[in-house]
Scaffold this motif. Sequence first.
Motif, PDB file in Angstrom:
ATOM      1  N   ALA A 100       0.926  -0.937  -0.543  1.00 13.78           N
ATOM      2  CA  ALA A 100      -0.051  -0.234  -0.278  1.00 13.78           C
ATOM      3  C   ALA A 100       1.288   1.226  -0.191  1.00 13.78           C
ATOM      4  O   ALA A 100       0.485   1.798  -0.859  1.00 13.78           O
ATOM      5  CB  ALA A 100      -1.077  -0.217   1.291  1.00 13.78           C
ATOM      6  N   LEU A 101       2.199   1.415   0.589  1.00 15.61           N
ATOM      7  CA  LEU A 101       2.847   2.232   0.838  1.00 15.61           C
ATOM      8  C   LEU A 101       3.718   3.042   0.055  1.00 15.61           C
ATOM      9  O   LEU A 101       3.728   3.708  -1.129  1.00 15.61           O
ATOM     10  CB  LEU A 101       3.704   1.776   2.201  1.00 15.61           C
ATOM     11  N   LEU A 102       4.089   1.175  -1.394  1.00 11.62           N
ATOM     12  CA  LEU A 102       4.948   1.672  -2.767  1.00 11.62           C
ATOM     13  C   LEU A 102       3.540   2.328  -3.338  1.00 11.62           C
ATOM     14  O   LEU A 102       4.285   3.467  -4.453  1.00 11.62           O
ATOM     15  CB  LEU A 102       5.221   0.611  -2.509  1.00 11.62           C
ATOM     16  N   TRP A 103       2.577   2.041  -3.128  1.00 11.09           N
ATOM     17  CA  TRP A 103       1.757   2.436  -4.452  1.00 11.09           C
ATOM     18  C   TRP A 103       1.180   3.440  -3.985  1.00 11.09           C
ATOM     19  O   TRP A 103       1.614   4.295  -5.503  1.00 11.09           O
ATOM     20  CB  TRP A 103       0.153   1.582  -4.529  1.00 11.09           C
ATOM     21  N   SER A 104       1.064   3.846  -3.144  1.00  7.53           N
ATOM     22  CA  SER A 104       1.044   5.253  -2.632  1.00  7.53           C
ATOM     23  C   SER A 104       2.421   6.259  -3.457  1.00  7.53           C
ATOM     24  O   SER A 104       1.967   7.284  -3.596  1.00  7.53           O
ATOM     25  CB  SER A 104       0.520   5.732  -1.397  1.00  7.53           C
ATOM     26  N   LEU A 105       3.524   6.069  -3.123  1.00  7.07           N
ATOM     27  CA  LEU A 105       4.149   6.549  -3.100  1.00  7.07           C
ATOM     28  C   LEU A 105       4.389   6.930  -4.805  1.00  7.07           C
ATOM     29  O   LEU A 105       4.654   7.828  -4.968  1.00  7.07           O
ATOM     30  CB  LEU A 105       5.934   6.264  -3.165  1.00  7.07           C
ATOM     31  N   HIS A 106       4.457   5.610  -5.558  1.00  7.69           N
ATOM     32  CA  HIS A 106       3.865   6.043  -6.819  1.00  7.69           C
ATOM     33  C   HIS A 106       3.122   6.754  -7.551  1.00  7.69           C
ATOM     34  O   HIS A 106       3.594   7.541  -8.159  1.00  7.69           O
ATOM     35  CB  HIS A 106       3.729   4.552  -7.520  1.00  7.69           C
ATOM     36  N   PHE A 107       1.794   6.684  -6.690  1.00  7.49           N
ATOM     37  CA  PHE A 107       0.667   7.861  -7.557  1.00  7.49           C
ATOM     38  C   PHE A 107       1.317   9.017  -6.896  1.00  7.49           C
ATOM     39  O   PHE A 107       1.409  10.606  -7.137  1.00  7.49           O
ATOM     40  CB  PHE A 107       0.015   7.764  -5.812  1.00  7.49           C
ATOM     41  N   LEU A 108       1.663   9.365  -5.452  1.00  6.17           N
ATOM     42  CA  LEU A 108       2.197  11.494  -5.422  1.00  6.17           C
ATOM     43  C   LEU A 108       3.596  11.651  -6.580  1.00  6.17           C
ATOM     44  O   LEU A 108       3.287  12.400  -6.514  1.00  6.17           O
ATOM     45  CB  LEU A 108       3.486  10.962  -3.939  1.00  6.17           C
ATOM     46  N   ARG A 109       4.437  10.381  -6.975  1.00  7.06           N
ATOM     47  CA  ARG A 109       5.297  10.649  -8.003  1.00  7.06           C
ATOM     48  C   ARG A 109       4.892  11.331  -9.511  1.00  7.06           C
ATOM     49  O   ARG A 109       4.771  12.415  -9.541  1.00  7.06           O
ATOM     50  CB  ARG A 109       6.800   9.618  -7.466  1.00  7.06           C
ATOM     51  N   ILE A 110       3.481  10.407  -9.204  1.00  9.82           N
ATOM     52  CA  ILE A 110       2.786  10.890 -10.664  1.00  9.82           C
ATOM     53  C   ILE A 110       2.185  11.835 -10.388  1.00  9.82           C
ATOM     54  O   ILE A 110       2.539  12.882 -11.517  1.00  9.82           O
ATOM     55  CB  ILE A 110       2.434   9.591 -11.087  1.00  9.82           C
ATOM     56  N   ARG A 111       2.178  12.407  -9.816  1.00  9.05           N
ATOM     57  CA  ARG A 111       0.796  13.169  -9.105  1.00  9.05           C
ATOM     58  C   ARG A 111       2.114  14.649  -9.451  1.00  9.05           C
ATOM     59  O   ARG A 111       1.330  15.649  -9.693  1.00  9.05           O
ATOM     60  CB  ARG A 111       0.281  13.607  -8.192  1.00  9.05           C
ATOM     61  N   GLN A 112       2.655  14.925  -9.250  1.00  7.17           N
ATOM     62  CA  GLN A 112       3.881  15.287  -9.146  1.00  7.17           C
ATOM     63  C   GLN A 112       4.889  15.753 -10.228  1.00  7.17           C
ATOM     64  O   GLN A 112       4.664  17.143 -11.055  1.00  7.17           O
ATOM     65  CB  GLN A 112       5.198  15.690  -7.884  1.00  7.17           C
ATOM     66  N   ARG A 113       5.014  14.589 -11.301  1.00  8.79           N
ATOM     67  CA  ARG A 113       5.920  14.765 -12.539  1.00  8.79           C
ATOM     68  C   ARG A 113       4.845  15.151 -13.531  1.00  8.79           C
ATOM     69  O   ARG A 113       5.189  15.469 -15.030  1.00  8.79           O
ATOM     70  CB  ARG A 113       6.555  14.278 -12.882  1.00  8.79           C
TER      71      ARG A 113
END
Length: 785
Positions: free
Chosen positions: A84-97
């Motif tokens: 869940a943490l890994l997916w959340s980090l991916h989501f935040l990175r995509i949201r930023q970039r």
Amino acid sequence: MSMIFRPPTTVIAPISWAQVFGFCQDGDAFFSRVRAAQLAALHRFVPFNVTLMSINVLVLLWTLRAIADFTFLVRWGVVMSGLALLWSLHFLRIRQRGVANAVPFSQFWLITAEVSGFAVSWAVMILHLMPQAGIEAQALLMLMALVAMGAAGLSAMAMPACGIGMVVVIGTVTLVSVPPGSILSVPMIALAFATFGLVVARGILVSTRALMERMRSEDRLAEGNEVVRLLLSEFESNGSDWLMEVDADGRLTHVSPRLAEVAARQREDLLGLSLLALLGDERRGRGRSSVKALTGAFSARRGFRDITIPVAVGGETRWWALSGTPKTNALGQFAGYRGVGRDVTEARRSHDRIIELARYDPLTGLANRALFRESLGENLARATRTGRGCGLLFIDLDHFKSVNDTLGHAAGDRLLRETAQRMEAAVGGHATLARLGGDEFAVLLPDASLRRVKGVADAIIAAMAAPFAIDGQPVRIGASIGYALGPVDGATHDKLLKAGDLALYEAKSHGRGIACRYLPELWERAEERRTLEADLATALERNELALAFQPVVDAADESITGFEALLRWNHPVLGAIPPMQFIPVAEETGQIVAIGHWVIATACAWAAHWPAHVRVAVNLSPAQIGDPGLVAVVERALRQNRLDPARLELEITETLFLDEKAATMETLAALRGLGVSFALDDFGTGYASFGYLQKAAFSRIKIDRSFVARALQPNGEASAIIQAIVTLAHSLDMTTTAEGTETRAEFELCRALGCAQMQGYFFGRPMPPEEATALVITARELVVA
């Protein structure tokens, strides 16, 4: 089986199932964009999926706390939290970039592996807990497995390999881990899991394939739109046509550079300007009908195509062809037109020139035959309606052909132009002057009396009689005119034209240079001639033609030396028709050629029955000399009748030499080569040069009957002419025949003047061939009482 997974959409581009699963994509840029779209769909619902997974994990941990090993549950919970943490980090990175437009093959499969960890973790948990769980716990695990399968399929809906793999792993492990003998191990439970998994898998495949096909269609559409954009840009920049848009009030809202160029204005000045405002005063001129059509289309809000309107540009009139399609706004209301235009000025001018050439003579600028007939019909109809006559004059230039022959066609064209100018001056206003072709002209006088028509005819004749100066040389021609008055002389334009033509023919037959009015008897004569032509065409077939033979005697002993074959026509209704009446008709219509063939053959056939010293003479017209088959006809007639060529004499007149054609001399030479002789008929009445007496190698000169008839007059002029002809003939080694000898006194005088032969009523009238044959057989000398 594959039909189950086929999406319910139309396939635009072929995409294989291997490519749908993420294989065989071979570095294609399109599939790189597809992978980016698949991952974007996966990450779009990460917050919802992580939240839902967290809730399910907590509920499951709390529910199974009593039957499961605490350490295992803690470890499993940590793994699930890590995912869940890994997916959340991916989501935040995509949201930023931001979402990537393309994803490499390796990155796609790395994330696929990460997502697949959820299924592996879930399968491990079920495999560990299911064997030691009670029936209620087993049922709960199965229910949670179904939930996990649905969640996996939903979250990885755009990633077939990942989504289907998770569904298969979770479902298979769940069914396999159920202890044997459990109530939940029945086949129905397995069938339910298989059916649910199949439905989820189908949804995944359909969604993924639809995504790929939609993206392929969007690529094709984008490519097409780019091509259209480039074409429109090129069209507007360099094309001869232009694009335009107008609003509901007809004001220009889009002006292409080409439109501004052809309108000779700035684009800023044209924007917001009413399209009809460009017309200026042209809307009241020649373009009234086209402008009316354009405004009518605007009012009816209907499309229009190729409406050609005149536009005032830079002080001249240009012609634009406009086409437009109605456009609507978001509410479906009429919002104006979107269309295209082009400058068709040159095409319009060419069209006008063609119309002018179709109605006017290009050499003189006068009306041509088509326009003249149109004007004649209109004026004749008005004359019939009002009772006021209209005059028609047909004009034929005299001796124009000789100008063309001597000075050339260029001089002839200049003469025609000057002739047209003189005629225009002589005719005056309120008249239509036309050139019908060649040297034929016509004049139409509306509301004219017979007196005015005759006055115009006389004025034209006087104008044409004056000499012309062509290339510094004086040229005289003259004109013959036939005129008629409608509707008196013809109520229809065809009848009036025929009347004018008959009057012109009458004028030319009376010596030219005069004007003749149409009279009813001219029509009657023309009808008689038409009937005569028609009957003559079949006279030979109906055996109505015959030959009569007039004897030619020797002046010394008055013995018969030959006969002249004379053509006769015995009409079944009109009786005997004089040769002077039907032979000119035969020559003008060309029937004389076929008739001449028959005359030659028949004359030779009768001559074959006569004594060897008796000759036969056959008249040839100029039309027969031009017959390419004449030599063959003469040769065949001599051969078939075994007639000595020296016994055939062909009589021709001096008019044959007026045109001085080389072909004429060639034909005469070929006939002379057969052995036949020639006689020059009616000598002294024509216009030939004496040089042709030797060129044609005549053996005989026939002195015209007009000189013989006047030979006994006291002034002795005719006798002197006969004496001169005889002397000329002797010097050229030719004999002479005096025609028309009707009395003993005329015979004796002509003999005394040296004429070698005589022909005339004194020795015999033309007789049937049977009588002529009997005459030469029974007697060798004609006795005159």
